[in-house]
Design a protein around this motif. Structure first.
Motif: not given
Length: 318
Positions: A24-39
């Motif tokens: 969950a920690v791993r996916f939270a870090i990845g999601a934060a980066i990907l959401l910033a790029v997707a924005h």
């Protein structure tokens, strides 16, 4: 897939941390980066159908895969699990085209079998009961769904958004599962070394690898892209050797070579049939009515009649 393979070597440094919480920690870090790029990338908002597919993708390809994998390790050896999950290329070569409503290619399926054999050789043999085998097959199904459920989403949302939304949705699922399995121990803070390992898993193995994979899936199709899943044990082998965790054996190298050979076979395209090849095959001669005889294939007769005939519509190369 090579980057994903390095996760097994890194996971050895976080063996004492609760597995599901760590994911969950791993996916939270990845999601934060990907959401910033997707924005920064314009695109449509997910529809109701898109959201259902994204939830299914997160529940199976991310959360479900980890749950099956954790339980499988209690009933089967890592070698058996690696060999079963290593059958992803064959499953993708068959199921991928069916999802896209086309026939599986014989060359791709044959190449996938070679890749899977290479994965099995690299993974080795081990023991497993019926429960362990069933759980490993569940992990295999979830790994395939990680790609197949993304196929209808990629044209509309794009690789960045699909990867970002799936990773974000998997976080609460894994946290709930972690609490159910590990209790309050699931919430303990990681040490400095564990935090560094999860940072690598979140940035490289989640954000970067997911983005690369979904771009490849859209460009190559699920069947041909699936061949590269055989590179996961090769990446694990390279990382293990680089960190000096274990020596590289002959079976490891033989398996890696088989995987590479299968990918080369699967990525080759058949040569296009040219007009010169058709003329040579049919021994066509101008002015001879026999060239339309019954021994000639229908396609060659059609080509000659409408393309090669003097004054025909296709007297030039098509």
């Amino acid at each position: 897939m090579l980057l994903v393979g390095t996760s097994s070597a890194v996971s050895a440094t976080i063996a004492d941390y609760p597995v599901l919480t760590g994911q969950a920690v791993r996916f939270a870090i990845g999601a934060a980066i990907l959401l910033a790029v997707a924005h920064r990338v314009r695109g449509p908002r997910p529809s109701a159908r898109d959201l259902l597919l994204l939830v299914a993708l997160a529940a199976t390809g991310l959360a479900g895969f980890n749950l099956f994998l954790v339980e499988a390790t209690r009933h089967a050896s890592p070698a058996v699990i690696g060999a079963v999950v290593g059958a992803v290329p064959v499953a993708m070569a068959i199921a991928g085209p069916l999802v896209e409503r086309r026939r599986p290619g014989r060359r791709t399926v044959a190449a996938a079998v070679i890749v899977t054999l290479g994965t099995a050789v690299a993974a080795g043999l081990g023991g497993a009961g019926a429960a362990g085998l069933a759980l490993a097959l569940g992990a295999l199904a979830c790994e395939v769904l990680f790609s197949l459920l993304a196929v209808p989403l990629l044209p509309r949302l794009g690789p960045t958004r699909v990867a970002a939304y799936a990773a974000a949705l998997a976080v609460p699922m894994l946290l709930v599962a972690g609490l159910a399995v590990d209790g309050t121990n699931a919430l303990r803070a990681p040490t400095a070394g564990e935090a560094l390992s999860y940072a690598y898993l979140g940035v490289v193995v989640t954000a970067v690898a997911f983005l690369l994979w979904y771009n490849a899936l859209r460009a190559l199709g699920p069947d041909r892209a699936g061949l590269f899943a055989g590179l996961v044990p090769v990446g694990s082998l390279a990382a293990t050797a680089a960190l000096g965790l274990a020596p590289v054996g002959g079976a490891d190298l033989a398996g890696a070579l088989l995987v590479g050979a299968g990918i080369v076979v699967g990525m080759r395209r058949p040569r296009p049939v040219t007009s010169a090849a058709l003329r040579a095959h049919s021994a066509w001669r101008p002015g001879r009515a026999a060239c339309y005889g019954p021994r000639m294939s229908t396609n060659v007769r059609w080509y000659q009649r409408f393309t090669l005939a003097p004054g025909g519509a296709g007297s030039h190369e098509r």
